[in-house]
Motif scaffolding. Structure first.
Motif, PDB file in Angstrom:
ATOM      1  N   UNK A  48      62.657  31.559  57.732  1.00  9.51           N
ATOM      2  CA  UNK A  48      61.807  31.418  56.547  1.00  9.51           C
ATOM      3  C   UNK A  48      62.367  30.363  55.597  1.00  9.51           C
ATOM      4  N   UNK A  49      63.692  30.411  55.369  1.00  6.40           N
ATOM      5  CA  UNK A  49      64.316  29.493  54.421  1.00  6.40           C
ATOM      6  C   UNK A  49      64.725  28.165  55.057  1.00  6.40           C
ATOM      7  N   UNK A  50      64.751  28.122  56.376  1.00  6.77           N
ATOM      8  CA  UNK A  50      65.132  26.890  57.054  1.00  6.77           C
ATOM      9  C   UNK A  50      66.621  26.599  56.983  1.00  6.77           C
ATOM     10  N   UNK A  51      67.429  27.659  56.864  1.00 13.44           N
ATOM     11  CA  UNK A  51      68.877  27.483  56.805  1.00 13.44           C
ATOM     12  C   UNK A  51      69.567  28.680  57.443  1.00 13.44           C
ATOM     13  N   UNK A  52      70.691  28.409  58.084  1.00 11.27           N
ATOM     14  CA  UNK A  52      71.454  29.504  58.683  1.00 11.27           C
ATOM     15  C   UNK A  52      72.462  30.089  57.696  1.00 11.27           C
ATOM     16  N   UNK A  53      72.462  29.611  56.466  1.00 19.82           N
ATOM     17  CA  UNK A  53      73.420  30.085  55.467  1.00 19.82           C
ATOM     18  C   UNK A  53      73.100  31.490  54.958  1.00 19.82           C
ATOM     19  N   UNK A  54      71.877  31.937  55.109  1.00 20.60           N
ATOM     20  CA  UNK A  54      71.492  33.254  54.612  1.00 20.60           C
ATOM     21  C   UNK A  54      71.768  34.333  55.648  1.00 20.60           C
ATOM     22  N   UNK A  55      72.214  35.487  55.182  1.00 24.90           N
ATOM     23  CA  UNK A  55      72.518  36.598  56.091  1.00 24.90           C
ATOM     24  C   UNK A  55      71.435  37.666  56.098  1.00 24.90           C
ATOM     25  N   UNK A  56      70.684  37.771  55.013  1.00 22.93           N
ATOM     26  CA  UNK A  56      69.659  38.811  54.912  1.00 22.93           C
ATOM     27  C   UNK A  56      70.229  40.178  54.591  1.00 22.93           C
ATOM     28  N   UNK A  57      71.540  40.280  54.398  1.00 24.54           N
ATOM     29  CA  UNK A  57      72.169  41.575  54.133  1.00 24.54           C
ATOM     30  C   UNK A  57      71.642  42.242  52.874  1.00 24.54           C
ATOM     31  N   UNK A  58      71.147  41.461  51.938  1.00 28.18           N
ATOM     32  CA  UNK A  58      70.667  42.006  50.683  1.00 28.18           C
ATOM     33  C   UNK A  58      69.185  42.402  50.734  1.00 28.18           C
ATOM     34  N   UNK A  59      68.563  42.293  51.908  1.00 26.01           N
ATOM     35  CA  UNK A  59      67.137  42.587  52.038  1.00 26.01           C
ATOM     36  C   UNK A  59      66.893  43.805  52.917  1.00 26.01           C
ATOM     37  N   UNK A  60      66.034  44.690  52.456  1.00 26.26           N
ATOM     38  CA  UNK A  60      65.625  45.863  53.229  1.00 26.26           C
ATOM     39  C   UNK A  60      64.095  45.872  53.274  1.00 26.26           C
TER      40      UNK A  60
END
Length: 139
Positions: free
Chosen positions: A70-82
């Motif tokens: 979605x963001x176009x980057x591998x820097x995000x982990x998604x750990x803060x999203x449920x």
């Protein structure tokens, strides 16, 4: 649209069948969120609510892959999203673990659109209930 945004035809994220086994700790969806997600949501030819709630949060690995795409980057982990639901276009709603140490019901509820839209739609679960009860006009 972010460069990695999902298109309407891409497959949705799959909900996690067991909260603990999916790396979310030992706590499932809160009983209140589970009850809200069990309510009937009717689309009514565009005149209702296009929301498809999940019985469990989306698996962390799938959330990570989706948010990176979605963001176009591998820097995000998604750990803060449920993520706890989506619509037919591939837009997701869920808890954003933005407040350290706060209960999940006190966390903001976010919307991430498949076309790159992003918004905090409620400051907490109580405001989310108000939003649903008002027909999405707010309280």
């Amino acid at each position: 649209m972010p460069s990695g945004a999902l298109n309407h035809g891409q497959s949705p994220l799959a909900p996690c069948p067991n909260y603990s086994a999916c790396g979310h700790g030992d706590k499932p969806l809160s009983p209140l969120l589970r009850r809200v997600n069990q309510l009937p949501y009717h689309w009514r030819d565009g005149g209702g609510v296009d929301f498809r709630p999940f019985e469990e949060f989306v698996r962390p690995a799938e959330t990570k892959a989706w948010i990176q795409n979605w963001a176009g980057t591998s820097a995000l982990t998604g750990e803060q999203l449920l993520f706890f639901g989506r619509d037919s276009a591939g837009d997701y709603s869920g808890d954003w673990k933005a407040i350290a140490g706060a209960d999940v019901l006190d966390q903001p509820i976010i919307f991430l659109g498949s076309d790159g839209d992003a918004a905090v739609i409620a400051k907490n679960f109580s405001d989310y209930l108000c939003l649903l009860a008002s027909g999405h006009t707010g309280c």
